[in-house]
Each structure stands twice: as C-alpha cells, then as structure tokens.
Design a protein around this motif. Structure first.
Motif, PDB file in Angstrom:
ATOM      1  N   PHE A  55       0.826  -1.218   0.000  1.00 47.19           N
ATOM      2  CA  PHE A  55       0.000   0.000   0.000  1.00 47.19           C
ATOM      3  C   PHE A  55       0.856   1.262   0.000  1.00 47.19           C
ATOM      4  O   PHE A  55       0.408   2.317  -0.470  1.00 47.19           O
ATOM      5  N   ASP A  56       2.084   1.171   0.486  1.00 45.41           N
ATOM      6  CA  ASP A  56       3.007   2.308   0.393  1.00 45.41           C
ATOM      7  C   ASP A  56       3.341   2.597  -1.074  1.00 45.41           C
ATOM      8  O   ASP A  56       3.378   3.759  -1.498  1.00 45.41           O
ATOM      9  N   GLN A  57       3.574   1.536  -1.859  1.00 40.93           N
ATOM     10  CA  GLN A  57       3.798   1.717  -3.303  1.00 40.93           C
ATOM     11  C   GLN A  57       2.599   2.396  -3.962  1.00 40.93           C
ATOM     12  O   GLN A  57       2.753   3.285  -4.807  1.00 40.93           O
ATOM     13  N   MET A  58       1.397   1.980  -3.571  1.00 40.07           N
ATOM     14  CA  MET A  58       0.190   2.540  -4.181  1.00 40.07           C
ATOM     15  C   MET A  58      -0.013   3.997  -3.788  1.00 40.07           C
ATOM     16  O   MET A  58      -0.443   4.816  -4.609  1.00 40.07           O
ATOM     17  N   LEU A  59       0.289   4.341  -2.533  1.00 41.65           N
ATOM     18  CA  LEU A  59       0.172   5.748  -2.118  1.00 41.65           C
ATOM     19  C   LEU A  59       1.129   6.638  -2.906  1.00 41.65           C
ATOM     20  O   LEU A  59       0.790   7.764  -3.265  1.00 41.65           O
ATOM     21  N   GLN A  60       2.341   6.128  -3.173  1.00 43.87           N
ATOM     22  CA  GLN A  60       3.304   6.919  -3.944  1.00 43.87           C
ATOM     23  C   GLN A  60       2.840   7.129  -5.371  1.00 43.87           C
ATOM     24  O   GLN A  60       3.006   8.207  -5.933  1.00 43.87           O
ATOM     25  N   ARG A  61       2.252   6.109  -5.973  1.00 47.79           N
ATOM     26  CA  ARG A  61       1.894   6.198  -7.398  1.00 47.79           C
ATOM     27  C   ARG A  61       0.522   6.817  -7.631  1.00 47.79           C
ATOM     28  O   ARG A  61       0.317   7.512  -8.624  1.00 47.79           O
ATOM     29  N   THR A 103       4.800   1.273  12.766  1.00 46.02           N
ATOM     30  CA  THR A 103       3.746   2.293  12.858  1.00 46.02           C
ATOM     31  C   THR A 103       3.829   3.293  11.708  1.00 46.02           C
ATOM     32  O   THR A 103       2.853   3.519  11.015  1.00 46.02           O
ATOM     33  N   TYR A 104       5.014   3.873  11.478  1.00 45.50           N
ATOM     34  CA  TYR A 104       5.179   4.791  10.346  1.00 45.50           C
ATOM     35  C   TYR A 104       5.601   3.963   9.128  1.00 45.50           C
ATOM     36  O   TYR A 104       6.765   3.942   8.742  1.00 45.50           O
ATOM     37  N   TRP A 105       4.626   3.279   8.538  1.00 45.51           N
ATOM     38  CA  TRP A 105       4.941   2.277   7.515  1.00 45.51           C
ATOM     39  C   TRP A 105       5.045   2.867   6.118  1.00 45.51           C
ATOM     40  O   TRP A 105       5.327   2.148   5.162  1.00 45.51           O
ATOM     41  N   GLY A 117       7.713  11.642   3.308  1.00 46.33           N
ATOM     42  CA  GLY A 117       7.292  12.645   2.327  1.00 46.33           C
ATOM     43  C   GLY A 117       5.987  12.326   1.637  1.00 46.33           C
ATOM     44  O   GLY A 117       5.369  13.208   1.038  1.00 46.33           O
ATOM     45  N   VAL A 118       5.547  11.065   1.688  1.00 44.18           N
ATOM     46  CA  VAL A 118       4.314  10.683   0.990  1.00 44.18           C
ATOM     47  C   VAL A 118       3.101  11.334   1.639  1.00 44.18           C
ATOM     48  O   VAL A 118       2.226  11.889   0.967  1.00 44.18           O
ATOM     49  N   LEU A 119       3.070  11.298   2.970  1.00 53.82           N
ATOM     50  CA  LEU A 119       1.897  11.782   3.701  1.00 53.82           C
ATOM     51  C   LEU A 119       1.709  13.293   3.532  1.00 53.82           C
ATOM     52  O   LEU A 119       0.580  13.791   3.535  1.00 53.82           O
ATOM     53  N   LYS A 120       2.818  13.997   3.376  1.00 51.52           N
ATOM     54  CA  LYS A 120       2.764  15.464   3.305  1.00 51.52           C
ATOM     55  C   LYS A 120       1.992  15.954   2.086  1.00 51.52           C
ATOM     56  O   LYS A 120       1.352  17.008   2.121  1.00 51.52           O
ATOM     57  N   HIS A 121       2.061  15.195   0.970  1.00 50.72           N
ATOM     58  CA  HIS A 121       1.454  15.663  -0.278  1.00 50.72           C
ATOM     59  C   HIS A 121       0.091  15.045  -0.558  1.00 50.72           C
ATOM     60  O   HIS A 121      -0.529  15.382  -1.569  1.00 50.72           O
ATOM     61  N   LEU A 122      -0.364  14.095   0.275  1.00 52.77           N
ATOM     62  CA  LEU A 122      -1.665  13.483   0.026  1.00 52.77           C
ATOM     63  C   LEU A 122      -2.766  14.541   0.040  1.00 52.77           C
ATOM     64  O   LEU A 122      -2.667  15.533   0.769  1.00 52.77           O
ATOM     65  N   PRO A 123      -3.844  14.396  -0.770  1.00 51.52           N
ATOM     66  CA  PRO A 123      -4.196  13.218  -1.580  1.00 51.52           C
ATOM     67  C   PRO A 123      -3.452  13.091  -2.897  1.00 51.52           C
ATOM     68  O   PRO A 123      -3.688  12.133  -3.620  1.00 51.52           O
ATOM     69  N   LEU A 124      -2.584  14.051  -3.252  1.00 50.64           N
ATOM     70  CA  LEU A 124      -1.856  13.943  -4.515  1.00 50.64           C
ATOM     71  C   LEU A 124      -0.822  12.820  -4.439  1.00 50.64           C
ATOM     72  O   LEU A 124      -0.214  12.614  -3.386  1.00 50.64           O
ATOM     73  N   THR A 146       6.096  18.251  -7.616  1.00 52.03           N
ATOM     74  CA  THR A 146       7.382  18.823  -8.003  1.00 52.03           C
ATOM     75  C   THR A 146       8.278  18.915  -6.779  1.00 52.03           C
ATOM     76  O   THR A 146       8.071  19.738  -5.893  1.00 52.03           O
ATOM     77  N   CYS A 147       9.257  18.032  -6.717  1.00 53.09           N
ATOM     78  CA  CYS A 147      10.217  18.049  -5.620  1.00 53.09           C
ATOM     79  C   CYS A 147      11.573  17.597  -6.167  1.00 53.09           C
ATOM     80  O   CYS A 147      11.675  17.117  -7.298  1.00 53.09           O
ATOM     81  N   ALA A 148      12.618  17.756  -5.353  1.00 54.40           N
ATOM     82  CA  ALA A 148      13.979  17.458  -5.809  1.00 54.40           C
ATOM     83  C   ALA A 148      14.131  15.986  -6.189  1.00 54.40           C
ATOM     84  O   ALA A 148      14.798  15.652  -7.174  1.00 54.40           O
ATOM     85  N   GLU A 149      13.492  15.106  -5.428  1.00 49.76           N
ATOM     86  CA  GLU A 149      13.631  13.670  -5.701  1.00 49.76           C
ATOM     87  C   GLU A 149      13.022  13.300  -7.052  1.00 49.76           C
ATOM     88  O   GLU A 149      13.589  12.497  -7.803  1.00 49.76           O
TER      89      GLU A 149
END
Length: 886
Positions: free
Chosen positions: A339-345, A610-612, A616-623, A629-632
């Motif tokens: 689900f971490d992969q899915m949140l990123q994509r 707990t922080y699974w 940086g993913v949580l900061k930009h959700l729901p996007l 646009t970030c350095a990474e």
C-alpha cells in the motif's frame, strides 16, 4: 564487428552503435554519441565496406553486408556462453494517443554476437535458449518510440506542465557527456525562447525488458533504449454524429513477482503482488491530436492478488486446491509495503473492492478476507482518517446465485461511489455548459480540481481469488461509470450516465472482454469463463458449453504447462541468472527463494511498524508523491533544450509525414472497431446517436451477418415484434429492494427509440409483407403533422414564384399570387456573388488574370512543360533546405 545504424522516423538523423564480436563472454558496445546526417552515414558505411574487403577493388567479397533490418532493440541476454541481441523485426500499430503510435511486437530475432572462432560451447546452452524463447514476444508485448507506456497519461501530462523556471535550472545540470556542436545551434538567435523537451525515467515495475537493457544502459545514448510493456492494448472509435472519439484501453502487467495462476499467489517480501495489472482507459477527441490543444481524459484502476503470504498446493490435482497462509504477519509488513507503493503512485484514497466469498460451508476463500480485514484495520490506525484505506467487501458469487437481485445493478452503485471518491483525469477545465446546467452527480465528484482540469487522486484496487472473471466484470462496471463522467467532461453527453444496450456501451464492453480474455490467457491459461453477459443473465445457451471448455482448458494449462511457463518468465525477467557451478533452472525444486530475497540475506534496514509509509508521501496526500514537483522527482527527469523547428518535437511532421509519398497500407494500417459500422443497426431511419438504447438483437453485426438470408431476417423481426419491448436498465434492476435510487429519474427518462416492425401473415404463410411504421418525430426529430404557420406558407409561396418566373411562367404565377399580395410579406435579397441567383442556373464567378496564369502553368507542368523558376522560388527552396537539413 556488428554495426547497428539507427535513424529517426524521417531518416534525416542517424546514430551508429559498434558491437565487438571478439569477446567470447563479455559484451563490448561502443556508442560515439554523434548524430550523423544521411550523407555522412552513407559515407561512413562506404568507408567501412571498402576497408574490410579482402582485396581492394574486388566487389564480390564485400566487407560489409546487411544482417537484419529491425524496428528496435529488446535487449541483450547471456546464459552460459556469449551474449545474444534480441531485435524487433516485425511490428503492428495498435493504437494512437495524441499522434504517438503504440506498436505491438509481431516477430523478433535473436542473434548470437561472438564469432564462431572465439565461441566456447556449453552443452546446456541450447536448453536455456529454448526456455528463454518460450516467452512469446509476439504475444501482447507493446512499445512506443515517443510515449512512455509505463506511466499513466496523467503522469505524462503532469510532467509536461512543469514550471518553466524549474526546467531552466535543470537544463544546466543534465548536460550530455559529449558536447555536440549542433545541439544549441540557433537557440541564441531566438533570444533564449527555445523549446524544452522532457524525458522521464520509466516506471520499472511495468517494464519487462529492464534486465535485458541493464548491460548497456550506461554505455549508450538513451535513444537506443526501447522499453516494452506486457498486457493489453486496444483502441476503438466512437463516432458521435461524425465526430471521432477514440476509446483506448491499456493494461500494464507488473514484472515483479510475475508468473502463472497457482504458482504465483499473494505477495513477495517486497510487497509486489501476483497478477498485478494496472488498467487505464483513455478517451480523447481525435479531431485534435495535440496534447496541448486537444481534449484528453483518463481513468486508472488496479487488480492484484490479496497482499498476504498465501499459496495453494497443486500437487493434489484438485480443481480448487486448499488455500494456506504460509507466514504469520501480525504487523501487516508486506501489506504495508504494497500500500506504500500505491500511495506513492496513486495518492489517496486507496479503495479495496474484495469480491471473494464470505459464506462457505467449508472455509476456503473466507480465510483471505479475514486476514485482509485485519491487515487493513491495523494499517489504518496510523494513517490520518481522511487518507485511510477504504475496504469494501462484496460477495459477488452469492449475489450472482440469488434470483432476487441484479448483480450489475449493485456493482453500479459501488462504481458510482468509487468514481465520486477518486475522480478522474481531464486536461481541460470544466465546460461552460456544465456551469449553465449543473448536475448533482458532477458537483459531488472527488479528485483534485486544478486550473488546467482535474486530477485523479486515489485508485480502486479490485481482487477476487484469481483476479480474472469476477474482477473483470467489476472493473468493466467501474470503467463504464467513469466513461460516462469522461464523456460528460468533454461536453459530449448532457448527463454523466450511460445505459446498457447503447452502441457506446456495447463497444466499451467488447473492448473490456478482449482485455479480460488476454489477461486471463496470460495468467490462467484460458479465456474468461464468466463474462458481462453471464452476470446480466442474457448469455445464449451456447455460452454455457463454451464456459465448460474454458474451465477444462484452464485446468489443463494449470496442471501441465504452467511450470514450464513459470521457468521461462523467471529466465526472461532475470529472476534466475544461469552461472557455472550453480544448479540449473530445471533442477530447482521451487523458485520461492528467487522471489523472496529476504530468505537469502537479511535486510539491514527494518521498516517501522507504525510509520509504515515512505517519508514525504503523507505530506502531499491526496496527490500522488510521484507527480509532485520536488527534488527527488526532478532527478528522474532529463531536460533538453530544442530549436522550436526541431523534428524531434514537431508532432505534425512526425505524424503526417508531409515530406514522403504516403501509401494506403501505412496510412490506414490501424483497423479499429467503429461504433457506427460495427454496432449501429442498419435499419432505415434509425437514430444514429451511440447513446440511444437499442433492442438486444439490434446490432450492426447481426444485421450484416444475416443480410443475405431473407427468411432468417424476417423470422428475427417477427420474433422481435411479438416480444414485449426491452426494459431499460432501471427496469431490469428494480427487483433489488435496497438499492440506491439516486439515478432513477435520469435513467427512467431515456427514451428507447427502436423501430417498431409489423409483420402480417397472409393465407398459409406463403406471402409475408412488412410495414415499417414510423412517426415523423422519430425520423426527423420534429413533428411535421402540425399545420405550418401563415408566414412559413408565404415564404414557401415566394420561393415557388421565384423558380417559376425564370421559366416564363408569369401567368400561372400571377394567378397563384392574385389572392394575396406576397411581395409585401417578405423580400428576398440575393446574397450570392452570382449575377443570376435562382434555383435552376448559376453563372460561374470570374477568375482574375493571376489565377488563370497559375492554372495554365499547372496544366503545362502536367504535360511536362515546366516554367522557369524565378528569384522568389529559389529563395523559398533555399529556406526549406536550410530548415530541413542544416
């Protein structure tokens, strides 16, 4: 040596790759990274040919001969001897997205690179080669030269909207290693107003030849790297009163933890699940192709196995082997990785639609549901409530057996709620007509609204046990619901709602069934067993025998051929690499250790319980994190500055090829399904709208197929006449008591414009007459039975008088108009440029002298008498040559 000469589609720019054949086991590829013109590359090959001849001036023994012509490099592979190169030798165009062609691989060629003089033979090489070639590259592998198929349309167009300031800073950082003196030519004269080209790294999860290109990725220019995907690609044309709308379906199969049905279940230690496929439906107006000027919309959904450690033992030879949980995972470690992969994509919300059985006499599929609920509940307690994973359990098999409820009606309710939560992607702001006539469902739509349109945030993840039959029907219903919103957003329908038995839905259903059959063959070894018609309960009796045959075919494939296919996939994807001193692929008792890397070595970093999620993913959700646009993310992009007339970014020249002679075979090579030709009934006076509900037997295919058989056609019409009119979608599904009634007003208001047929039998049925009774309202759209107004009659009388007066029929004209002076009623003023303006004759317009001279010169040129070129002609031709070749 082998020399690979590659060109752009216009064949004006070339690159040359040199492959050394003297190394028995190593791959030596040299790329000079220089761009050649056509003349330069001919001279280079001529010098190579001359220098490698055995005797000077002896043409018979040429030093350079063409080995093969190809359309791209799949990659380089080595088993126990030297390297092979895999080339695409045949391709077929399958779809077109904004002028970017998508091709299917039709045939490939494997060439052994080292010379026979240095070849070190191995007895098992031939067997490995046979296993590798068991992966049929001519079966559902796709590529594109200019469009990134591994990413969604939303990602590709979001990258194109990056701020200009960001691109300017990136250009200085991403210089090529070798400086090309022609690279920035002409940019300074434009005052720095060049065009930026962006190339993003592919999403490796869906790239199937990443391991095959690994050996040369750092040594050659990126133009040589051609990434291929595996899955499905289909495109159909929806004609809305002549306006072409292309409906495209692209399915990307994951290359991680890939395999066959019973041998790949659940997930591996990295969170990659079996049978994971990302399906994207793209809708766009084909009358405007450009990504910047055209109207494009897409919707993405995912299928995949339940993200747990589970498997099925096939040694018992049972049709349904028992499900076993292999490892205890109390902290949902692998589910968290997935689900971490899915949140990123995809961003949030992630919606799980679980279709497995809930009530069983013997606990079988329910084991997976209970574990999945526990995993989702555990992971949700650490996420913010607004971004929590949404879990929807729905026992589809139970509702299918029930006679009291309609399966697709329930699925339609789920689909509506899902699409409202995730939204969809469209690259243009809402139409003004949507503001003037607001729709309740449209205002409740989720997603992210930006100045340039809408973004899809979150995704629907559908699963059953196999993720084949039930999943495909559920995905079709969600796709049908999303298609209605997509058509509404492009201003093509007035309400975001589509009915069954319309040409548009029939076309979409056929596309989804092809998609389901293809994915089912890849994973399960047979086509779909249960289709949309099966769940609608309108499938013909012959379908049941086909279903039985597909079940037997699937069972045979799983029992006898899946193990060999699994070995081929492991070898092709580089999961297993042959080496001296190691056991061979066919000697391994299981491939479990190949796919689960944590069994061979312990990971140095441990994920938090707990922080699974990734930082940086949580900061930009729901996007989705991949699209912000970030350095990474900027490190994944390659930015280059182009001249604004550069061929690489000129989509018009790339697509239409104005510089070469067109052939019909290439221009019309894409034979796609057409809603008007293949689905619209061929009856006279039928409503041509693809959104009109038809009778079940009213299709373009059935009418065409029975056109020659008169008696059969009459018999079908007789049956249709005696049968009651077909119920609408709402009437069919009204048996379900507790369904939501939000769409009943919209759906019930749709009129079924079908052609009534009256058949009368005379005497002993020897003569059959047909009366086609139609109202003028159905045929013309207006009711002509009303009496015309006096003003309309006066205009018509004036028109008749105008025609009659030109034929010297003044007497009859005066008699007709003597009762009423019509000249005062209306005065017709000629608006044409012709001197005589009437309905019988016209005088051709006069051409000026210059036009006559041009026409005469054109005629003379056709006869071979060319006019001498003037100064202006020379200047124009010189400007063309400078822009094109210099």
């Amino acid at each position: 040596r082998y020399f690979l000469v590659g060109s752009n589609p216009a064949e004006t720019k070339y690159r040359v790759l040199k492959i050394d054949r003297t190394e028995p086991k190593d791959l030596v590829v040299i790329d000079d990274k220089h761009v050649y013109t056509q003349q330069e590359v001919r001279e280079l090959l001529g010098r190579l040919d001359l220098g490698n001849r055995t005797k000077m001036g002896q043409k018979g023994s040429s030093g350079l001969s063409r080995a093969v012509s190809a359309f791209g490099i799949v990659g380089f592979v080595r088993f126990l001897e030297g390297y092979y190169i895999v080339l695409i030798t045949k391709r077929r165009k399958m779809a077109d997205i904004g002028g970017h062609a998508i091709y299917k691989i039709e045939d490939t060629n494997m060439i052994y690179i080292p010379n026979d003089s240095v070849r070190v033979s191995h007895p098992d090489e031939a067997r490995y080669l046979r296993i590798f070639q068991n992966v049929d590259l001519s079966s559902n592998f796709y590529f594109s030269y200019s469009y990134d198929l591994s990413h969604s349309l939303q990602y590709n167009l979001t990258v194109l909207r990056m701020p200009l300031e960001t691109l300017k800073t990136e250009t200085t950082q991403t210089r090529q290693e070798s400086f090309d003196i022609f690279e920035d030519e002409g940019l300074s004269t434009q005052g720095g107003s060049g065009v930026f080209g962006i190339c993003s790294k592919p999403y490796e999860k869906y790239v199937w030849n990443a391991k095959l290109l690994e050996a040369v990725r750092g040594a050659v220019h990126r133009d040589w790297l051609l990434y291929i995907i595996h899955g499905f690609c289909g495109q159909s044309k929806l004609l809305i009163y002549g306006r072409p709308i292309y409906v495209t379906l692209i399915a990307r199969r994951s290359s991680k933890f890939a395999g066959t049905r019973f041998l790949k279940r659940g997930t591996n230690c990295d969170g990659d699940v079996a049978n994971e496929v990302e399906t994207e439906q793209i809708l766009y107006d084909a009358s405007v192709m450009s990504f910047s000027a055209g109207s494009y919309s897409s919707y993405v959904q995912v299928r995949g196995s339940v993200p747990l450690y589970w498997s099925q033992d096939i040694s018992t030879m049972m049709p349904k082997p028992p499900i076993t949980l292999d490892q205890a995972d109390p902290y949902a470690h692998v589910a968290a990785l997935h689900f971490d992969q899915m949140l990123q994509r995809f961003g949030s919300p992630i919606i799980i639609l679980n279709l497995v059985k809930e009530r069983e006499k013997r606990k079988h599929e329910r084991i997976l549901s209970e574990e999945l609920v526990a995993a989702v509940t555990y992971l949700n307690q650490f996420l913010p409530p607004e971004h929590a994973i949404i879990y929807i359990p729905w026992d589809m098999a139970k509702y299918t057996k029930s006679k009291l409820c309609n399966v697709l009606d329930r699925l339609n309710v789920i689909a509506e709620s899902v699409v409202k939560k995730t939204g969809f992607f469209v690259n243009r702001p809402d139409s003004y007509c949507n503001v003037l006539r607001p729709d309740e469902k449209w205002n409740e739509l989720g997603g992210c609204v930006v100045s340039t349109g809408r973004l899809q945030t979150g995704v629907l993840r559908t699963n059953c046990v196999d993720c084949l039959d039930r999943t495909n029907t559920a995905q079709f219903m969600v796709g049908k619901c999303a298609l209605a919103y997509q058509l509404y957003s492009l201003g093509l329908i007035d309400k975001p709602n589509l009915q069954f038995d319309t040409d548009a839905v029939r076309l979409f259903e056929e596309l989804y069934e092809d998609h389901g059959d293809t994915l089912s063959l890849q994973y399960g070894g047979s086509q779909l067993v249960h289709r949309v018609k099966t769940y609608r309960k309108i499938a013909p009796w012959t379908q049941h025998s086909k279903d039985i045959m597909q079940t037997l075919s699937r069972y045979y494939s799983n029992a006898f051929s899946d193990a060999d296919r699994q070995d081929s996939i492991n070898l092709f994807l580089g999961v297993f690499k042959p080496a001296e001193g190691k056991p061979h692929l066919w000697e391994l008792p299981t491939d479990f250790y190949l796919h689960h890397k944590n069994t061979l070595s312990l990971s140095q970093t441990r994920q938090s319980y707990t922080y699974w999620w990734t930082t940086g993913v949580l900061k930009h959700l729901p996007l989705p994190f991949d699209e912000v646009t970030c350095a990474e993310n900027r490190r994944k992009l390659t930015v280059k500055k182009f001249h604004k007339y550069e061929e690489e970014i000129d989509i018009h020249n790339e697509f239409f090829r104005p510089y070469e002679l067109s052939s019909f075979d290439e221009t019309f090579c894409l034979a796609m399904t057409n809603s008007t030709r293949d689905f619209m009934p061929k009856n006279v006076g039928i409503d041509p709208s693809p959104f009109t509900v038809r009778k079940p037997d009213e299709t373009g295919k059935s009418v065409l197929g029975n056109k020659n058989n008169r008696e059969e056609t009459v018999l079908q019409r007789k049956t249709a006449a005696s049968a009651p009119p077909p119920p609408s979608e709402e009437a069919v599904s009204s048996s379900s008591e507790d369904d939501s009634g939000t769409d009943k007003e919209d759906e019930g208001a749709v009129s079924q414009r079908s052609t009534p047929v009256k058949v009368t039998d005379a005497g002993d049925n020897t003569k059959i007459t047909e009366n086609v009774v139609q109202s003028t309202k159905d045929v013309y759209g207006v009711n002509l039975s009303d009496v015309p107004s006096e003003d309309d009659l006066a205009i018509y009388a004036r028109f008749v008088q105008l025609g009659q007066s030109q034929h010297k029929q003044d007497k009859s004209s005066q008699q007709f108009c003597s009762k009423r002076p019509l000249d005062k009623v209306i005065n017709l003023i000629p608006i044409s440029s012709f001197s005589q303006d009437n309905i019988y004759e016209v005088q051709p317009p006069r051409a000026d002298r210059k036009s006559i001279e041009i026409f005469h010169a054109h005629i003379q040129a056709g006869r071979g008498n060319m006019q001498p070129l003037g100064r202006d002609d020379f200047l124009m031709y010189r400007e063309y040559i400078r822009n094109r070749y210099m």
